[in-house]
Design a protein around this motif. Structure first.
Motif, PDB file in Angstrom:
ATOM      1  N   ALA A  91      -4.115   4.789  -3.664  1.00  0.00           N
ATOM      2  CA  ALA A  91      -3.244   4.910  -4.659  1.00  0.00           C
ATOM      3  C   ALA A  91      -2.795   6.557  -4.921  1.00  0.00           C
ATOM      4  O   ALA A  91      -2.396   6.990  -5.136  1.00  0.00           O
ATOM      5  N   LYS A  92      -4.433   7.556  -4.215  1.00  0.00           N
ATOM      6  CA  LYS A  92      -4.687   8.330  -5.046  1.00  0.00           C
ATOM      7  C   LYS A  92      -3.782   9.757  -4.278  1.00  0.00           C
ATOM      8  O   LYS A  92      -3.616  11.046  -4.429  1.00  0.00           O
ATOM      9  N   ASN A  93      -3.551   8.879  -2.661  1.00  0.00           N
ATOM     10  CA  ASN A  93      -2.987   9.477  -1.651  1.00  0.00           C
ATOM     11  C   ASN A  93      -2.140   9.363  -2.294  1.00  0.00           C
ATOM     12  O   ASN A  93      -0.321  10.425  -1.857  1.00  0.00           O
ATOM     13  N   THR A  94      -0.749   8.490  -2.715  1.00  0.00           N
ATOM     14  CA  THR A  94       0.451   7.857  -2.935  1.00  0.00           C
ATOM     15  C   THR A  94       0.467   9.086  -4.005  1.00  0.00           C
ATOM     16  O   THR A  94       1.588   9.580  -4.188  1.00  0.00           O
ATOM     17  N   VAL A  95      -0.162   9.641  -5.284  1.00  0.00           N
ATOM     18  CA  VAL A  95      -0.048  10.476  -6.179  1.00  0.00           C
ATOM     19  C   VAL A  95      -0.193  11.668  -5.874  1.00  0.00           C
ATOM     20  O   VAL A  95       1.071  12.372  -5.899  1.00  0.00           O
ATOM     21  N   ILE A  96      -0.719  12.262  -4.725  1.00  0.00           N
ATOM     22  CA  ILE A  96      -0.102  13.258  -3.884  1.00  0.00           C
ATOM     23  C   ILE A  96       1.384  13.858  -3.628  1.00  0.00           C
ATOM     24  O   ILE A  96       1.735  14.333  -3.300  1.00  0.00           O
ATOM     25  N   LYS A  97       1.355  12.626  -2.750  1.00  0.00           N
ATOM     26  CA  LYS A  97       2.402  12.646  -1.915  1.00  0.00           C
ATOM     27  C   LYS A  97       4.113  12.550  -2.617  1.00  0.00           C
ATOM     28  O   LYS A  97       4.179  13.724  -2.092  1.00  0.00           O
ATOM     29  N   ASN A  98       3.643  11.935  -4.036  1.00  0.00           N
ATOM     30  CA  ASN A  98       4.781  12.294  -5.138  1.00  0.00           C
ATOM     31  C   ASN A  98       4.332  12.796  -5.422  1.00  0.00           C
ATOM     32  O   ASN A  98       5.924  13.673  -6.143  1.00  0.00           O
ATOM     33  N   THR A 119       0.106   9.876   6.253  1.00  0.00           N
ATOM     34  CA  THR A 119      -0.002   9.274   7.169  1.00  0.00           C
ATOM     35  C   THR A 119      -1.714   9.182   7.653  1.00  0.00           C
ATOM     36  O   THR A 119      -2.519   8.240   8.469  1.00  0.00           O
ATOM     37  N   CYS A 120      -2.138   9.710   6.318  1.00  0.00           N
ATOM     38  CA  CYS A 120      -3.683   9.105   5.719  1.00  0.00           C
ATOM     39  C   CYS A 120      -3.674   7.856   5.126  1.00  0.00           C
ATOM     40  O   CYS A 120      -4.540   7.098   5.245  1.00  0.00           O
ATOM     41  N   ASN A 121      -2.366   7.610   4.628  1.00  0.00           N
ATOM     42  CA  ASN A 121      -2.072   5.613   4.002  1.00  0.00           C
ATOM     43  C   ASN A 121      -2.192   5.382   4.986  1.00  0.00           C
ATOM     44  O   ASN A 121      -2.958   4.265   4.706  1.00  0.00           O
ATOM     45  N   GLU A 122      -1.821   5.653   5.732  1.00  0.00           N
ATOM     46  CA  GLU A 122      -0.724   4.828   7.433  1.00  0.00           C
ATOM     47  C   GLU A 122      -2.368   4.264   7.693  1.00  0.00           C
ATOM     48  O   GLU A 122      -2.643   3.089   8.069  1.00  0.00           O
ATOM     49  N   GLU A 123      -3.558   5.331   7.658  1.00  0.00           N
ATOM     50  CA  GLU A 123      -4.988   5.322   8.743  1.00  0.00           C
ATOM     51  C   GLU A 123      -5.391   4.415   7.910  1.00  0.00           C
ATOM     52  O   GLU A 123      -6.535   3.361   8.267  1.00  0.00           O
ATOM     53  N   LEU A 124      -5.557   4.177   6.499  1.00  0.00           N
ATOM     54  CA  LEU A 124      -6.272   4.244   5.770  1.00  0.00           C
ATOM     55  C   LEU A 124      -6.320   2.362   5.613  1.00  0.00           C
ATOM     56  O   LEU A 124      -7.099   1.679   5.548  1.00  0.00           O
TER      57      LEU A 124
END
Length: 323
Positions: free
Chosen positions: A159-166, A142-147
């Motif tokens: 990119a850092k949010n994606t790392v946490i998601k993974n 959700t955060c990435n969609e907003e960013l």
């Protein structure tokens, strides 16, 4: 005296034997290199990240699967804390403060959820582990969609949010495939998604581990997918209706609308048939939806200009029906 020595020798022997057995038991519970490879090579896992985080070291070498999940949740939580500090720095450097504040709220919530996940893991409350870790994963999406709506787009944060998601996804994989083991998520869903005529990327994305999926049997999974497909049909139908005033080929648009309405009807009947264990009827109804989408795409491809976005969304619905 001889009897005393014999007794002591026997006692020493038993203690040594107990220590050997105890050591072997501990070793047998530790996660092996092969098992870590099995985790990291799961199709929906970021294998590069997984092997990097779980590379051999004295800490990892002593862990069983529960310890490994605990390690990964703590590792994820530290990443959440670090990125939260970075997000806060954006407050004075953006005009879109609302998005930054939303992400901060989600990060704070993720820290709470990761803490709850650790407590649930200690209590062997695996449903709650899944729920809380899944919550962190969802927050990152959700955060990435907003960013991604910001100008300029903060690619570093995304990119850092994606790392946490993974990282969260690795925790869920350890939980469902190696701790709970009985979950349908592991070998069965991999078997479904790896079928030759299945869109495996879409399949693993839709059926990624979450508290809903991991509790389902195959009938529940079919029910979930029919409902998921139906929601996609409803969403795309709304988009198709917007084309009515923006095209000279109203006949094609009206035909697709009719096919979509028929597909919603078919999916509703497929759910009823599934509950009644009338599997031939389920096959017929879901197959009807698939054919409707194929027909709609064939018609859309004749339009000028070709509505590629609609065709792509139709392909998703066709592939969902294929699953």
């Amino acid at each position: 005296m001889v009897a005393y020595i014999k007794n002591n020798v026997f006692l020493v022997f038993m203690i040594v034997l107990l220590l050997v057995v105890s050591s072997y038991a501990r070793l047998s519970m530790m996660v092996t290199k092969g098992e870590i490879e099995s985790i990291c090579n799961k199709k929906d896992v970021d294998s590069t990240l997984c092997f990097e985080v779980l590379k051999p070291n004295p800490t990892i070498a002593k862990l069983d699967f529960t310890g490994l999940a605990n390690f990964m949740i703590n590792y994820t939580s530290r990443n959440v804390s670090d990125v939260l500090k970075e997000i806060k720095l954006y407050e004075g450097n953006t005009t879109d403060l609302q998005t930054i504040k939303l992400c901060e709220e989600m990060y704070n919530l993720s820290l709470i959820w990761d803490d709850h996940a650790l407590k649930a893991l200690g209590a062997k409350d695996y449903d709650n582990v899944n729920f809380n870790v899944g919550g962190t994963l969802g927050n990152m999406i959700t955060c990435n969609e907003e960013l991604s709506t910001m100008e300029p787009v903060p690619q570093s944060l995304i990119a850092k949010n994606t790392v946490i998601k993974n990282l969260s996804n690795i925790v869920l994989t350890i939980l469902e495939c190696f701790i709970r083991k009985g979950s349908i998520y592991c070998s069965e869903i991999e078997s479904i998604c790896n079928k030759k005529d299945v869109d495996s990327t879409l399949c693993f994305e839709v059926l990624k581990p979450n508290p809903t999926i991991t509790k389902l049997d195959f009938t529940g999974l079919a029910n979930f997918l029919i409902n998921y497909t139906s929601r996609n049909i409803s969403d795309v139908l709304k988009e198709i209706k917007l084309y009515e005033s923006n095209t000279t080929d109203l006949q094609t648009i009206k035909l697709c609308e009719e096919l979509y309405d028929l597909s919603l009807f078919s999916d509703d009947h497929a759910l009823i048939a599934l509950a009644a264990k009338n599997y031939d009827s389920v096959n017929f109804k879901v197959g009807g939806t698939l054919e409707n989408i194929v027909t709609c795409n064939e018609e859309l491809s004749t339009m000028k200009p070709v509505p590629q976005s609609l065709i792509a969304k139709n392909n998703v619905i066709k592939n969902l029906s294929g699953i």
